[in-house]
Design an enzyme around this catalytic site. Structure first.
Site, PDB file in Angstrom:
ATOM      1  N   ASP A 131      50.386  40.707  35.343  1.00 27.64           N
ATOM      2  CA  ASP A 131      51.038  40.973  34.063  1.00 27.64           C
ATOM      3  C   ASP A 131      51.727  39.694  33.609  1.00 27.64           C
ATOM      4  OD1 ASP A 131      50.314  43.670  33.910  1.00 27.64           O
ATOM      5  OD2 ASP A 131      52.085  44.329  35.018  1.00 27.64           O
TER       6      ASP A 131
ATOM      7  N   ASP B 290      46.401  46.335  29.598  1.00 29.15           N
ATOM      8  CA  ASP B 290      47.385  47.392  29.336  1.00 29.15           C
ATOM      9  C   ASP B 290      47.473  47.675  27.837  1.00 29.15           C
ATOM     10  OD1 ASP B 290      48.036  47.376  32.063  1.00 29.15           O
ATOM     11  OD2 ASP B 290      49.752  46.044  31.765  1.00 29.15           O
TER      12      ASP B 290
END
Length: 163
Positions: free
Chosen positions: A120, A136
């Site tokens: 991320d 995401d």
């Protein structure tokens, strides 16, 4: 299969590949330039890029359940692809929304299999929120689009029944 279905399937496949490729490219850049370094402020006070490893799902919930996520993601993506390419999805809106969700699932699946975690890097700094990535975003935006379609279809269907 008629020509219009074939074209729709080809373009959906291209879209999925492009989203997954963009996700992979951004994660490559994240590893190359952010891992072990200070966050990069992209828009001051709004968003920065920061390397993070997520072993769970959204907000790192259920960390450590790697194989559950892998099996679940493979099953959902396989079912979704089979359903998309079965020619049973009549709405292009629903079709493309599902394709975006599948692309996001595949993007994070690659990380889970190869790394045991998801990379991320997008961190909103104007609110207390999770660090996330392109995959995401694809899952979230595809799901939101699909929900909007379903609500609109439900309302439109309700109007037909009243007439």
């Amino acid at each position: 299969m008629n020509n219009s279905h074939l074209k729709k399937h080809i373009w959906c496949g291209v879209m999925i590949v492009l989203i997954v490729a963009f996700d992979r490219f951004t994660k490559y850049l994240t590893l190359a330039y952010l891992k072990g370094n200070e966050p990069f402020v992209f828009i001051p006070g709004v968003v920065q890029f920061r390397y993070a490893e997520n072993t769970g799902m959204a907000f790192s919930m259920f960390s450590g359940a790697r194989w559950v996520f892998i099996i679940l993601t493979v099953a959902v993506c396989a079912f979704g692809l089979r359903y998309l390419f079965s020619n049973r999805v009549e709405s292009l809106w629903a079709y493309w929304s599902a394709g975006v969700i599948i692309a996001g699932g595949i993007g994070n699946l690659i990380d889970r299999i190869a790394l045991s975690y998801v990379i991320d890097f997008i961190e909103p700094v104007f609110i207390n929120f999770a660090v996330f990535n392109i995959a995401d975003s694809a899952v979230t935006l595809g799901a939101a689009s699909l929900v909007i379609y379903l609500v609109c279809d439900l309302i439109k269907g309700g109007d037909k029944k009243d007439a």
